[in-house]
Design an enzyme around this catalytic site. Structure first.
Site, PDB file in Angstrom:
ATOM      1  CB  CYS A   1      -0.970  -0.034   1.183  1.00  0.00           C
ATOM      2  SG  CYS A   1      -2.388   1.092   0.980  1.00  0.00           S
TER       3      CYS A   1
ATOM      4  CG  HIS B   1      -3.785  -3.354   3.548  1.00  0.00           C
ATOM      5  ND1 HIS B   1      -2.595  -3.056   4.184  1.00  0.00           N
ATOM      6  CD2 HIS B   1      -4.274  -2.186   3.053  1.00  0.00           C
ATOM      7  CE1 HIS B   1      -2.374  -1.750   4.078  1.00  0.00           C
ATOM      8  NE2 HIS B   1      -3.369  -1.207   3.396  1.00  0.00           N
TER       9      HIS B   1
END
Length: 472
Positions: free
Chosen positions: A323, A421
């Site tokens: 991310c 994630h």
């Protein structure tokens, strides 16, 4: 409602245990936290974002996580500011003073969600935030007694005996409350006890005499639990295996639960490296997610990470960016709208040929796919990010998600970046990623099974509390 004398007293765990016990009893139960401040979050089935702890509690209750379970989520972006998320969507970036004024609006969202849950479930188990004894936050409180008073909810007060001072915590908390708030507390829970209960009993007797309220239960300290942390990184390091992984503990690190599966792997030694600590040699460096990508990039530079990463790669090591960490792997990160702070452009680490522009719209989605470098390995996860990355590096993806390319894998095979994630949670993906990084191991971490076993353990331990509550 479960409130605590301090942060990390065990409120989240007690709520999860009660949800599992109500579920066992055949009661339709749902967790609820009016306001949460955390950088660990989860994507819900209705496309919103809630605190990670409420998603765990939903698993305990046997229901799908929903934005009504945590209507107000605050994600700190600095020491005095946070992203304000209402009903799963970003509402604004506010400093502490502005948010304090905004609480009257936020309370409307809280009560709206609570009413919807009451209409759908038999029992709502509510978690407070921090402590009700925060005198400076009593005005317009929506997280603790302000909410309990508004909906006329009984309160159980939890205190952590492992930290010491448990009796002072309880008596001191009561002294900070109004008469109506004190009357609302139906009893206490002493959490994380280890030792001979007979030695504790005189203190329990004194506490009940001083307060006129019962100790509902003394809960044991349970070792080896696998439960998603609400926010803070747990201090225990994984030092079992020979395969070394290091993670910079970024000031605004988000969703460090990404690493729980690695910490549970017997062949892995995973360490979070904090500010000023020496950076050890490793097989794999993982740059985690961040709520303030440009600010955390500056932190990496201040503490010598770019030079260390360059040396690590020269010696054949591997790097993963997740991310915000993925965004840091490119040439630069641009924040033209001031999404995470002052507008501007920051040079990134230059390990992938791409650039990122932070956007005002947040992408929230649950995903399923496969590893591009191991097509038989299924991956599941979720995306929570504000930003779009573009560049030649994306032509060689790390994953194939719903038929589309995702992330990037460098031409030399040493650097991998992704917006996903939870990428280590699926056993096949975890094994494939570790094999890519150089670990050959037959062990598979089943995070779902570990989580379920831990939820059952805390529920078994909390049975006396459940029985005491049912007798009232």
């Amino acid at each position: 409602m479960v409130q605590g004398t301090t942060s990390d007293a065990g409120k989240s765990t007690v709520v999860a245990a009660l949800c599992r016990l109500f579920k066992r009893a055949g009661v339709r139960v749902v967790p609820f936290k009016p306001q949460n401040m955390a950088l660990n979050s989860a994507v819900t089935s209705d496309g919103g974002e809630i605190g990670r702890a409420q998603a765990l509690q939903a698993v305990a209750a046997g229901v799908e996580p929903h934005t009504d379970m945590n209507p107000v989520l605050l994600k700190p972006s600095s020491d005095i500011g946070a992203q304000v998320i209402i009903h799963g969507k970003v509402r604004a970036e506010m400093n502490a003073r502005d948010y304090h004024q905004y609480k009257t609006v936020a309370m409307g969202a809280v009560l709206e969600s609570h009413q919807r849950l009451l209409a759908q479930y038999d029992t709502v188990v509510v978690e407070g935030a921090g402590s009700p004894a925060e005198i400076n936050l009593r005005d317009r409180d929506i997280a603790n007694m302000g909410f309990a008073e508004a909906v006329d909810c009984p309160v159980v007060l939890v205190a952590d005996i492992d930290r010491g001072g448990v009796f002072a915590h309880i008596v001191g908390t009561l002294s900070c409350l109004s008469d109506s708030e004190r009357n609302r507390i139906i009893g206490f829970v002493i959490n994380r006890f280890r030792g001979d209960i007979k030695l504790l009993e005189p203190g329990l007797d004194w506490l009940e005499q001083q307060t006129g309220k019962p100790v509902l239960a003394v809960l044991p300290y349970l070792h080896g639990l696998y439960l998603d942390a609400e926010d803070a990184v747990q201090p225990v390091q994984s030092t079992k295996g020979a395969f070394k992984i290091v993670v910079p503990s970024l000031p605004r690190m988000s969703n460090h639960t990404d690493f729980d599966a690695l910490r549970a792997h017997p062949d892995v030694d995973l360490q979070f490296i904090r500010q000023g600590e020496a950076i050890p040699a490793a097989d794999l460096i993982i740059i985690p997610g961040s709520k303030n990508t440009r600010g955390d990039l500056a932190w990496l530079r201040e503490y010598g990470w770019p030079a260390h990463i360059a040396r690590h790669l020269r010696y054949g090591g591997k790097v993963i960016g997740i991310c915000g960490g993925f965004q840091m792997l490119g040439r630069e990160v641009t924040d033209a709208f001031g999404v995470e702070g002052a507008p501007g452009v920051s040079p990134a680490l230059g390990l992938l040929e791409m650039a990122t522009v932070l956007t005002q719209e947040k992408r929230l989605v649950q995903v399923h796919g496969t590893c591009a470098f191991a097509p038989d390995a299924a991956v599941t996860g979720y995306e929570i990010h504000m930003g779009v990355s573009e560049g030649a590096a994306l032509a060689q993806p790390a994953f194939i998600i719903d038929g589309r390319a995702e992330g990037a894998l460098s031409a030399d095979g040493q650097v991998l970046g992704t917006y996903l994630h939870g990428l280590f949670d699926a056993p096949q993906a975890c094994a494939a990623l570790l094999a890519w990084a150089g670990l050959r191991s037959a062990y598979r971490v089943d995070t779902a099974a570990l989580r379920e076993a831990s939820l059952d353990r805390i529920a078994d331990a909390a049975q006396p509390l459940f029985d005491a509550l049912m007798q009232r």
